[in-house]
Design a protein around this motif. Sequence first.
Motif, PDB file in Angstrom:
ATOM      1  N   MET A  44     -16.144   3.139  64.332  1.00  0.00           N
ATOM      2  CA  MET A  44     -16.133   4.191  63.321  1.00  0.00           C
ATOM      3  C   MET A  44     -17.472   4.923  63.278  1.00  0.00           C
ATOM      4  O   MET A  44     -17.521   6.163  63.241  1.00  0.00           O
TER       5      MET A  44
ATOM      6  N   LYS B 181     -15.209   9.552  51.729  1.00  0.00           N
ATOM      7  CA  LYS B 181     -13.861   9.458  52.282  1.00  0.00           C
ATOM      8  C   LYS B 181     -13.292  10.847  52.543  1.00  0.00           C
ATOM      9  O   LYS B 181     -12.679  11.101  53.590  1.00  0.00           O
TER      10      LYS B 181
ATOM     11  N   ILE C  24      -6.111   7.841  58.096  1.00  0.00           N
ATOM     12  CA  ILE C  24      -6.850   7.915  56.846  1.00  0.00           C
ATOM     13  C   ILE C  24      -7.119   6.528  56.275  1.00  0.00           C
ATOM     14  O   ILE C  24      -8.052   6.348  55.486  1.00  0.00           O
TER      15      ILE C  24
ATOM     16  N   TYR D  14      -5.630   5.891  64.903  1.00  0.00           N
ATOM     17  CA  TYR D  14      -6.663   6.125  63.895  1.00  0.00           C
ATOM     18  C   TYR D  14      -6.051   6.917  62.750  1.00  0.00           C
ATOM     19  O   TYR D  14      -5.283   7.856  62.971  1.00  0.00           O
TER      20      TYR D  14
ATOM     21  N   GLU E 197     -13.048  15.254  60.304  1.00  0.00           N
ATOM     22  CA  GLU E 197     -12.116  14.832  61.356  1.00  0.00           C
ATOM     23  C   GLU E 197     -11.038  15.884  61.591  1.00  0.00           C
ATOM     24  O   GLU E 197     -10.635  16.130  62.737  1.00  0.00           O
TER      25      GLU E 197
ATOM     26  N   CYS F  63     -17.401  11.079  61.515  1.00  0.00           N
ATOM     27  CA  CYS F  63     -17.858  10.086  60.545  1.00  0.00           C
ATOM     28  C   CYS F  63     -19.351  10.242  60.287  1.00  0.00           C
ATOM     29  O   CYS F  63     -19.812  10.169  59.141  1.00  0.00           O
TER      30      CYS F  63
ATOM     31  N   TRP G 239     -13.491   2.246  55.809  1.00  0.00           N
ATOM     32  CA  TRP G 239     -14.823   2.284  56.415  1.00  0.00           C
ATOM     33  C   TRP G 239     -15.874   2.828  55.469  1.00  0.00           C
ATOM     34  O   TRP G 239     -16.995   2.299  55.405  1.00  0.00           O
ATOM     35  N   CYS G 240     -15.545   3.854  54.737  1.00  0.00           N
ATOM     36  CA  CYS G 240     -16.545   4.468  53.857  1.00  0.00           C
ATOM     37  C   CYS G 240     -17.052   3.496  52.802  1.00  0.00           C
ATOM     38  O   CYS G 240     -18.177   3.642  52.311  1.00  0.00           O
TER      39      CYS G 240
ATOM     40  N   ILE H  65     -10.501   5.608  57.592  1.00  0.00           N
ATOM     41  CA  ILE H  65     -11.540   6.376  56.910  1.00  0.00           C
ATOM     42  C   ILE H  65     -11.828   5.792  55.537  1.00  0.00           C
ATOM     43  O   ILE H  65     -12.989   5.566  55.172  1.00  0.00           O
TER      44      ILE H  65
ATOM     45  N   VAL I 263     -15.484  12.924  55.281  1.00  0.00           N
ATOM     46  CA  VAL I 263     -15.187  12.445  56.633  1.00  0.00           C
ATOM     47  C   VAL I 263     -13.831  12.974  57.092  1.00  0.00           C
ATOM     48  O   VAL I 263     -13.682  13.448  58.230  1.00  0.00           O
ATOM     49  N   ALA I 264     -12.825  12.895  56.220  1.00  0.00           N
ATOM     50  CA  ALA I 264     -11.499  13.396  56.587  1.00  0.00           C
ATOM     51  C   ALA I 264     -11.531  14.884  56.909  1.00  0.00           C
ATOM     52  O   ALA I 264     -10.918  15.334  57.889  1.00  0.00           O
TER      53      ALA I 264
END
Length: 228
Positions: free
Chosen positions: A189, A14, A157, A155, A21, A195, A163-164, A160, A17-18
Amino acid sequence: MIDLYTASTPNGHKVSVALEELGLPYTVHAIDLAAKVQKEPWFLALNPNGRIPVIVDREMDDFAVFESGAILVYLAEKTGRLMPTDVKGRSQVMQWLMFQMGGVGPMMGQANVFYRYFPEKIPPAIERYQNESRRLFEVLDSQLARTEWLAGGEYSIADIANWCWVRTHRWSGVSTEGLTHLQRWLDAMKARPACQRGVEIPVKVESLVDDKKGSQAFIEQARGMVQR
């Protein structure tokens, strides 16, 4: 610069990925969970709860942040991205973030314990957590039938975080069959370059998304997580 202390788990992903992004510079410090590095004094000084992930923001007087959801909020507020600034929009993101933190993560985590790691098979426990995970997937599917992203048109957090975990549904033994809106979102995603990069930090683990590609190293790490 941000230091990220993490491992290849949904909660760890999580944050990576953030960071990808947001394009923030960061240094990765892989934590060996099976070796219980997360219980060493130096790590407990960063997170008294002894869990990954943790970030240390060197630009903010070495400010440490633990709990993956709190880290996501911190990064969003630090950059002014991935979180609306209006009260209603921010609340919508926070609601779906808390949905993952209080529901999807814990239920899938327990499904993993009883389906994968527990020394004996207890069918009622396995069914209980797999069924609840599936119910939560259906809630996500219903929301995604109405909106492109979980919190609406942007889109965030919240996407994110959910999805994770959801991307690892096969590892938990939970089906997404028939959940067409959820699958559309999963595909969207997965197609995002950030991602793709984020879920390979600190290492790529195929077994998280494909239970036919069992990774002994990951299994040992996961057992270490269960025992911690």
